[in-house]
Motif scaffolding. Structure first.
Motif: not given
Length: 194
Positions: A10-31
């Motif tokens: 993984y590059t750092e940018a890819e890891y950050l991208n995956a983490s953001r995708l995981l966090i922002l993909g959780e509508t429960n957490m965003l609500v």
């Protein structure tokens, strides 16, 4: 179907991208986060109306927005970056094997086989697949799209994930199918069969 074997770092940018995708993909957490900031905003407004000090409402709104932006930056950028930089395992080489039997994750410190039944959903953006597992503490198997050798291998991966994970990938493979080369005969003359 042959197992799909991927080897990458993984590059750092890819890891950050995956983490953001995981966090922002959780509508429960965003609500929950949205509700928290709305409560902070109304609490600040109520304190200025009830309290003896005069603090303009626009300043309370601005302060709440600053706290929200700072919290979002910390959660989406700083925390994943700190984890990636501080964890040698995250920066090491990964070998992932996907087959009908499950997902085999190998690194210098991990040798783990995960059943498809553990995975609950798939998130995708233009450069990454994130396969999510776990109910309370969400974890992920992130696969950068750059690691596939060709479009056919990526199509096989998508079909395998679509077959085994409950939240299937969208059926659109148009971007991948455009990269799969169409068969073109080597010459314009028919073969000589004499």
């Amino acid at each position: 179907m042959q197992p799909i074997q991927l080897r990458f770092t993984y590059t750092e940018a890819e890891y950050l991208n995956a983490s953001r995708l995981l966090i922002l993909g959780e509508t429960n957490m965003l609500v929950r986060l949205g509700a928290f900031f709305v409560m902070v905003l109304f609490g600040g407004i109520a304190l200025t109306m009830i309290g003896e000090f005069i603090f303009p409402i626009w300043a309370v709104v601005l302060l709440t927005l600053v706290v929200a932006v700072a919290g979002g930056h910390t959660m989406l950028v700083e925390m994943p970056r700190k984890y990636f930089r501080g964890n040698l395992q995250a920066r090491g080489e990964y070998q992932l094997t996907f087959s009908n039997e499950g997902v085999w994750v190998q690194t210098s410190g991990i040798d783990s086989k995960l059943a498809w039944s553990l995975y609950t959903r798939v998130l995708e953006n233009n450069s990454m697949y994130v396969i999510v597992y776990g109910k309370d503490a969400r974890m992920m198997t992130a696969v950068p799209k750059r690691v596939f050798r060709n479009g056919n291998e990526e199509l096989e991966f998508r079909n395998l994930v679509r077959q085994h994970v409950a939240n299937r990938l969208p059926p659109s493979n148009a971007s991948i199918e455009a990269r799969v080369p169409e068969y073109v005969p080597s010459g314009s003359q028919p073969p000589d069969w004499r």
